[in-house]
Design a protein around this motif. Structure first.
Motif, short mmCIF file in Angstrom:
data_model
loop_
_atom_site.label_atom_id
_atom_site.label_comp_id
_atom_site.label_asym_id
_atom_site.label_seq_id
_atom_site.Cartn_x
_atom_site.Cartn_y
_atom_site.Cartn_z
N GLY A 97 -18.01 -47.76 9.05
CA GLY A 97 -18.12 -47.03 7.79
C GLY A 97 -17.79 -45.58 7.93
N VAL A 98 -17.68 -44.92 6.78
CA VAL A 98 -17.41 -43.48 6.73
C VAL A 98 -18.23 -42.90 5.58
CG1 VAL A 98 -15.41 -43.77 5.21
CG2 VAL A 98 -15.62 -41.71 6.63
N THR B 176 -17.57 -40.87 10.44
CA THR B 176 -17.51 -42.31 10.68
C THR B 176 -18.69 -42.76 11.53
OG1 THR B 176 -16.12 -41.97 12.64
CG2 THR B 176 -15.01 -42.32 10.53
N GLU C 298 -15.47 -53.11 6.73
CA GLU C 298 -15.33 -51.69 6.46
C GLU C 298 -16.03 -51.32 5.15
OE1 GLU C 298 -11.23 -50.67 6.45
OE2 GLU C 298 -10.95 -51.06 8.61
N ALA D 151 -17.32 -47.60 2.75
CA ALA D 151 -17.17 -46.16 2.58
C ALA D 151 -18.23 -45.66 1.60
CB ALA D 151 -15.77 -45.82 2.06
#
Length: 451
Positions: free
Chosen positions: A28-29, A72, A109, A111
């Protein structure tokens, strides 16, 4: 395996189950809402229920994880399951993401785009213009979009900051995560929607122990910015409000009754959120301390009693420094009806059915209906907290119709037993909903019936 700064630290220990040799990875970010700036100061927490069959009924906790300088983070060795991840960063609203891990391999992933938090700040002083230092303050901030209630503690110079966030704190398991570590402000109740991008007008009400509420209106608030110099001077002192709760004979005290105090705002609207409440003593008396001047509604309720008319509440105006005593609230001993619902033969109890019990009384103001929905394994039902009167009692059973309607008069405090009801052989009313265009039956239509 991926590496990350602090690793996985279980909030209640390291993951409490045996991880599979091959598990998924969540990458993730965390950035600002516009995506322009990473937030390495954020903290990532997670909770989830694996689908491994080992930890049935147990929720596992992850975190805190610290993102790197690019924002991240990596969560390794995640078994299949459903997980909720939270991103918290000072000065920003909390972000949430749900991840469904369906395989033991692969990379998922996510965000986070965290919006900045708006705030209001200023100083709080007493009538002598001295700062109220290190003083707990309760507050209510409201606008057409959002309503925030909570507490804060003033600093040594009497200054304060209130964050108008959607979620200041998040409880995971037995631990509490603070969205703004080191800050004194805590939001205890919030309702509403995100603030618009332009300026919004807020009203703010604050209260310190021993002082009255102080209110300011038309405070301009802009998303992601602080509105400074919102200053208060507290003058009026608080007082006490006391009274008693009795039966409707006006004499018999009701011990352990619940009494709630609701502040009435300008325009006659009652304040929302959490309101003070207390219980009566053995003699039926109650008292609220540290009550600020203003107008209040006082409500009483108690087990085995029911409100009749308006005697269970009172509206009281409190004056600064003058105790408000003599509030007298009354409740009526409640009646109850119980019995068994039988099949159409009148002998076989209705078993393992969801039933909707209704007791309907015709009053001078219209129909007053009390009801309860329950799952009955043996056909038995109970209707409680009924005021005296004549009722039409019936039970509705889905796809079966309404059991016979019986009329019953109950006196104050009566406990009626054996009031049995019987389902008819056929539903009392059947109808078909059809499409207006082709006259075909419509499945799963919602049908309302009024009497």
């Amino acid at each position: 395996m991926h590496a990350f700064t602090t690793g996985i630290v279980g909030m209640i220990g390291v993951l409490a189950f045996c991880l599979p040799l091959s598990a998924a990875t969540i990458v993730g970010v965390v950035r600002t809402a516009d995506g322009a700036k990473p937030l390495p100061e954020a903290q990532i927490y997670g909770q989830g229920q694996p689908f491994d069959g080992v930890t049935v009924g147990r929720v596992n906790f992850y975190g805190p994880l610290r993102p790197d300088q690019k924002g991240t983070f990596v969560l390794d060795d995640v078994p299949p399951g459903r997980y909720m991840l939270f991103a918290l960063a000072p000065g920003h609203e909390m972000g949430r993401q749900v991840v469904h891990v369906t395989t033991e391999r692969g990379e998922y992933e996510i965000a986070f785009a965290l919006s900045p938090v708006s705030s209001i700040s200023g100083h709080i002083r007493d009538r002598n213009n001295q700062p109220l230092a290190h003083t707990p303050i309760s507050f209510l901030a409201s606008s057409r979009y959002r309503r925030v209630e909570g507490t804060t503690i003033t600093r040594a110079d009497g200054s304060y900051t209130i964050y108008l966030t959607t979620s200041y704190r998040q409880v995971l398991g037995s631990l509490t995560i603070e969205a703004f570590p080191g800050q004194e402000s805590q939001v205890t109740f919030m309702t509403g929607t995100p603030l618009p991008s332009d300026t919004t007008s807020f009203s703010l009400s604050v209260k310190a122990p021993g002082y009255a509420f102080a209110d300011l209106t038309n405070i301009p608030v802009t998303v992601g910015k602080d509105t400074p110099n919102v200053n208060f001077t507290l003058t009026d002192k608080s007082t006490t409000l006391s009274g008693k709760v009795t039966s409707d004979d006006g004499r018999t005290p009701i011990p352990n009754a619940n009494v709630q105090l609701v502040r009435v705002l300008s325009g006659g609207f009652a304040a929302g959120g959490r309101q003070p409440f207390t219980r009566t003593g053995a003699d039926g008396t109650f008292a609220f301390t540290d009550v600020a001047p203003g107008t209040y509604q006082v409500y009483a309720s108690a087990q085995d009693f029911t409100p009749v008319g308006s005697t269970h509440y009172a509206q009281v105006t409190v004056t600064a420094g003058k105790p408000a005593a003599g509030v007298h609230l009354m409740l009526t001993p409640a009646a109850s009806i119980e019995g068994t619902v039988y099949e159409s033969d009148g002998a076989t109890p209705l078993r393992n059915q969801m039933i909707d019990v209704r007791a309907q009384m015709l009053t001078e103001f219209g129909r007053s209906t009390r009801g309860a929905t329950m799952n009955t394994p043996d056909g038995r039902y109970l209707m409680s907290h009924l005021e005296p009167g004549t009722y039409e009692v019936f039970v509705f059973v889905e796809q079966r119709g309404i059991a016979q309607v019986r009329t019953l008069s109950v006196s104050k405090g009566a406990k009626v037993k054996g009031f049995d009801l019987r389902l008819g052989a056929e539903p009392l009313l059947t109808l078909t909903v059809r499409n207006a265009t082709d006259s075909q039956p419509v499945e799963n239509a919602v049908v309302f019936m009024r009497t």
